[in-house]
Design a protein around this motif. Structure first.
Motif, PDB file in Angstrom:
ATOM      1  N   ARG A 125     -54.652 -28.065  20.146  1.00 27.87           N
ATOM      2  CA  ARG A 125     -55.352 -26.837  19.871  1.00 27.87           C
ATOM      3  C   ARG A 125     -56.518 -26.710  20.850  1.00 27.87           C
ATOM      4  NH1 ARG A 125     -58.894 -26.794  16.301  1.00 27.87           N
ATOM      5  NH2 ARG A 125     -58.732 -28.939  15.122  1.00 27.87           N
ATOM      6  N   ALA A 126     -57.206 -27.809  21.181  1.00 31.07           N
ATOM      7  CA  ALA A 126     -58.161 -27.561  22.384  1.00 31.07           C
ATOM      8  C   ALA A 126     -57.743 -27.164  23.615  1.00 31.07           C
ATOM      9  CB  ALA A 126     -58.991 -28.982  22.346  1.00 31.07           C
ATOM     10  N   GLN A 127     -56.538 -27.653  24.082  1.00 29.35           N
ATOM     11  CA  GLN A 127     -56.054 -27.348  25.340  1.00 29.35           C
ATOM     12  C   GLN A 127     -55.033 -26.044  25.488  1.00 29.35           C
ATOM     13  OE1 GLN A 127     -54.159 -31.153  25.895  1.00 29.35           O
ATOM     14  NE2 GLN A 127     -52.042 -30.314  25.363  1.00 29.35           N
ATOM     15  N   HIS A 128     -54.776 -25.497  23.832  1.00 32.07           N
ATOM     16  CA  HIS A 128     -53.981 -24.187  23.561  1.00 32.07           C
ATOM     17  C   HIS A 128     -52.769 -24.263  24.193  1.00 32.07           C
ATOM     18  CE1 HIS A 128     -54.994 -20.525  21.622  1.00 32.07           C
ATOM     19  NE2 HIS A 128     -53.979 -19.720  22.324  1.00 32.07           N
ATOM     20  N   SER A 129     -52.091 -25.636  24.280  1.00 30.08           N
ATOM     21  CA  SER A 129     -50.843 -25.605  24.509  1.00 30.08           C
ATOM     22  C   SER A 129     -50.264 -27.070  24.013  1.00 30.08           C
ATOM     23  CB  SER A 129     -50.702 -25.863  26.039  1.00 30.08           C
ATOM     24  OG  SER A 129     -50.954 -26.910  26.515  1.00 30.08           O
ATOM     25  N   GLY A 130     -48.719 -27.186  23.970  1.00 28.09           N
ATOM     26  CA  GLY A 130     -48.209 -28.333  23.607  1.00 28.09           C
ATOM     27  C   GLY A 130     -46.899 -27.964  22.746  1.00 28.09           C
ATOM     28  N   HIS A 131     -46.119 -28.954  22.472  1.00 26.24           N
ATOM     29  CA  HIS A 131     -44.859 -28.928  21.902  1.00 26.24           C
ATOM     30  C   HIS A 131     -44.632 -30.251  21.038  1.00 26.24           C
ATOM     31  CE1 HIS A 131     -40.362 -27.453  22.375  1.00 26.24           C
ATOM     32  NE2 HIS A 131     -40.749 -27.850  21.219  1.00 26.24           N
ATOM     33  N   ILE A 132     -44.437 -30.120  19.539  1.00 27.45           N
ATOM     34  CA  ILE A 132     -44.378 -31.220  18.732  1.00 27.45           C
ATOM     35  C   ILE A 132     -42.683 -31.165  18.418  1.00 27.45           C
ATOM     36  CG2 ILE A 132     -44.594 -32.039  16.474  1.00 27.45           C
ATOM     37  CD1 ILE A 132     -47.434 -30.556  16.632  1.00 27.45           C
ATOM     38  N   PHE A 133     -41.959 -32.163  18.649  1.00 29.24           N
ATOM     39  CA  PHE A 133     -40.463 -32.391  18.019  1.00 29.24           C
ATOM     40  C   PHE A 133     -40.633 -33.143  16.770  1.00 29.24           C
ATOM     41  CE2 PHE A 133     -39.847 -31.110  22.638  1.00 29.24           C
ATOM     42  CZ  PHE A 133     -38.680 -30.794  22.308  1.00 29.24           C
ATOM     43  N   ASN A 134     -40.293 -32.625  15.831  1.00 33.99           N
ATOM     44  CA  ASN A 134     -39.980 -33.528  14.753  1.00 33.99           C
ATOM     45  C   ASN A 134     -38.637 -33.882  14.445  1.00 33.99           C
ATOM     46  OD1 ASN A 134     -42.794 -33.458  13.982  1.00 33.99           O
ATOM     47  ND2 ASN A 134     -42.762 -31.686  13.037  1.00 33.99           N
ATOM     48  N   PHE A 161     -41.817 -28.994   6.387  1.00 29.66           N
ATOM     49  CA  PHE A 161     -43.337 -28.904   6.835  1.00 29.66           C
ATOM     50  C   PHE A 161     -43.098 -28.337   8.159  1.00 29.66           C
ATOM     51  CE2 PHE A 161     -43.210 -33.803   7.609  1.00 29.66           C
ATOM     52  CZ  PHE A 161     -43.337 -33.562   8.865  1.00 29.66           C
ATOM     53  N   SER A 162     -42.211 -28.734   9.044  1.00 33.89           N
ATOM     54  CA  SER A 162     -42.149 -28.273  10.251  1.00 33.89           C
ATOM     55  C   SER A 162     -42.198 -26.906  10.411  1.00 33.89           C
ATOM     56  CB  SER A 162     -40.836 -28.941  11.122  1.00 33.89           C
ATOM     57  OG  SER A 162     -41.044 -30.275  11.084  1.00 33.89           O
ATOM     58  N   GLU A 163     -41.435 -26.004   9.396  1.00 39.43           N
ATOM     59  CA  GLU A 163     -41.268 -24.538   9.775  1.00 39.43           C
ATOM     60  C   GLU A 163     -42.613 -24.096   9.478  1.00 39.43           C
ATOM     61  OE1 GLU A 163     -38.125 -23.418   7.231  1.00 39.43           O
ATOM     62  OE2 GLU A 163     -36.668 -23.710   8.373  1.00 39.43           O
ATOM     63  N   SER A 164     -43.431 -24.782   8.313  1.00 38.18           N
ATOM     64  CA  SER A 164     -44.608 -24.253   8.053  1.00 38.18           C
ATOM     65  C   SER A 164     -45.744 -24.425   9.345  1.00 38.18           C
ATOM     66  CB  SER A 164     -45.323 -25.011   6.691  1.00 38.18           C
ATOM     67  OG  SER A 164     -44.561 -24.550   5.612  1.00 38.18           O
ATOM     68  N   LEU A 165     -45.532 -25.843   9.955  1.00 42.92           N
ATOM     69  CA  LEU A 165     -46.361 -26.097  10.981  1.00 42.92           C
ATOM     70  C   LEU A 165     -46.199 -25.104  12.153  1.00 42.92           C
ATOM     71  CD1 LEU A 165     -48.284 -28.131  12.443  1.00 42.92           C
ATOM     72  CD2 LEU A 165     -46.065 -29.404  13.012  1.00 42.92           C
ATOM     73  N   ALA A 166     -44.967 -24.828  12.394  1.00 44.00           N
ATOM     74  CA  ALA A 166     -44.739 -23.753  13.497  1.00 44.00           C
ATOM     75  C   ALA A 166     -45.590 -22.677  13.330  1.00 44.00           C
ATOM     76  CB  ALA A 166     -42.950 -23.711  13.547  1.00 44.00           C
ATOM     77  N   ALA A 167     -45.478 -22.123  12.102  1.00 44.52           N
ATOM     78  CA  ALA A 167     -46.115 -20.791  11.962  1.00 44.52           C
ATOM     79  C   ALA A 167     -47.506 -20.912  11.936  1.00 44.52           C
ATOM     80  CB  ALA A 167     -45.842 -20.286  10.361  1.00 44.52           C
ATOM     81  N   GLU A 168     -48.246 -22.169  11.299  1.00 49.14           N
ATOM     82  CA  GLU A 168     -49.405 -22.459  11.523  1.00 49.14           C
ATOM     83  C   GLU A 168     -50.009 -22.592  13.121  1.00 49.14           C
ATOM     84  OE1 GLU A 168     -49.592 -25.049   7.300  1.00 49.14           O
ATOM     85  OE2 GLU A 168     -49.882 -26.123   9.378  1.00 49.14           O
ATOM     86  N   VAL A 169     -49.457 -22.849  14.040  1.00 50.95           N
ATOM     87  CA  VAL A 169     -50.014 -23.472  15.409  1.00 50.95           C
ATOM     88  C   VAL A 169     -49.409 -22.444  16.369  1.00 50.95           C
ATOM     89  CG1 VAL A 169     -50.186 -25.892  14.517  1.00 50.95           C
ATOM     90  CG2 VAL A 169     -48.041 -25.048  15.742  1.00 50.95           C
TER      91      VAL A 169
END
Length: 289
Positions: A125-134, A161-169
């Motif tokens: 969040r702080a760097q405003h970038s990233g990619h999470i693979f679950n 939870f990954s689909e929700s996470l995608a929408a959240e972040v």
């Protein structure tokens, strides 16, 4: 050759995680990788690999997870790509498996990943970038595998939870991809990665047959090449618009379409009743003059 992104990969001492770490290091990425045993990890990857930070982590202990994330950021300065890959298989019918056996599978496959997410998200969040693979499984999209109900349940949870996470972040510039592999030629079906019930029930003949097939006929003969799977994940991480749903393998592709067609068939067969459940709208009042 040097690539700028730093990856953080769990469950990296064997299987898809190990293939991914080796591929990343070959291509010049910086990699922090975790395993329960740092000795197993360094032996598998190689102690002298440039840009490699091995970390021993207990995924069920949030303080251990936090220490690993902090160590990676201290060492490399940032984390760009997170891969929640750690997990293990669980065979056995729902009736056979004890509450303890089921919860232990959820602790690693589900809550371990949530511990990682909870501790990396402040940095992403702080760097405003990233990619999470679950890393889920084709068994997290279709549960039609008798004897793998608990394992499928853990992977359905990851998918959900990954689909929700995608929408959240999304608004933070962070991407999420759900990796759903089919059968790949790793140690996943070996005794070290596939748990079986302590109390088998003889009447479950179909479950025993499926269990035996996975342990014997399928193990070592899977069509999927884990190195090629790793290449696909790296390509997804570099893509401008990475997929939310990343199925891996021809078999996963086929299973996914079979599931979608089955759902569509149920929807259409039962459409009249499915869509008949709203309150009846009151007739508009008649205007008298």
């Amino acid at each position: 050759m040097s690539n700028t992104k730093t990856w953080f990969v769990t469950g990296a001492s064997k299987g898809l995680g190990l293939s991914l770490v080796k591929r990343l290091l070959q291509q010049g990425y910086q990699v922090a990788a975790t395993s329960r045993s740092i000795a197993d990890l360094t032996k598998a990857v190689g102690e002298d690999a440039d840009g490699f930070l091995p970390l021993a982590v207990n995924l069920t202990d949030e303080s251990s997870v936090k220490q690993a994330v902090d160590a990676a950021i201290k060492h490399f300065g940032r984390i760009d790509v997170v891969v929640n890959n750690a997990g293990y298989g669980m065979a056995g019918s729902l009736e056979e498996l004890t509450d303890k056996e089921a919860r232990e599978n959820f602790d690693i496959n589900v809550f371990g990943s949530l511990n990682i997410i909870r501790n990396v998200m402040p940095h992403l969040r702080a760097q405003h970038s990233g990619h999470i693979f679950n890393v889920s499984s084709i068994g997290g999209f279709t549960g039609n595998f008798p004897g793998f109900g608990i394992y499928c349940a853990t992977k359905f949870a990851v998918h959900g939870f990954s689909e929700s996470l995608a929408a959240e972040v999304k608004s933070f510039g962070v991407n999420v991809s759900i990796v759903s592999p089919g059968y790949f030629r790793t140690s996943f079906l070996s005794a070290s990665s596939l748990s079986v019930p302590k109390n088998e029930i003889a009447e479950y003949k179909e479950v025993r047959a499926v269990q035996t097939a996975h342990q014997n006929e399928i193990n070592g003969n899977q069509a999927g090449d884990p190195d090629k799977a790793a290449d696909v994940m790296i390509a997804a991480a570099e893509a401008k618009n990475p997929p939310l749903h990343l199925f891996l393998g021809q078999d996963a592709y086929n299973f996914a379409y079979q599931k979608m067609e089955a759902v569509k068939q149920d929807l259409e067969d039962w459409k009249t009743l499915i869509t008949s459940t709203n309150f009846e709208e009151a007739e508009p009042a008649t205007q008298f003059h």
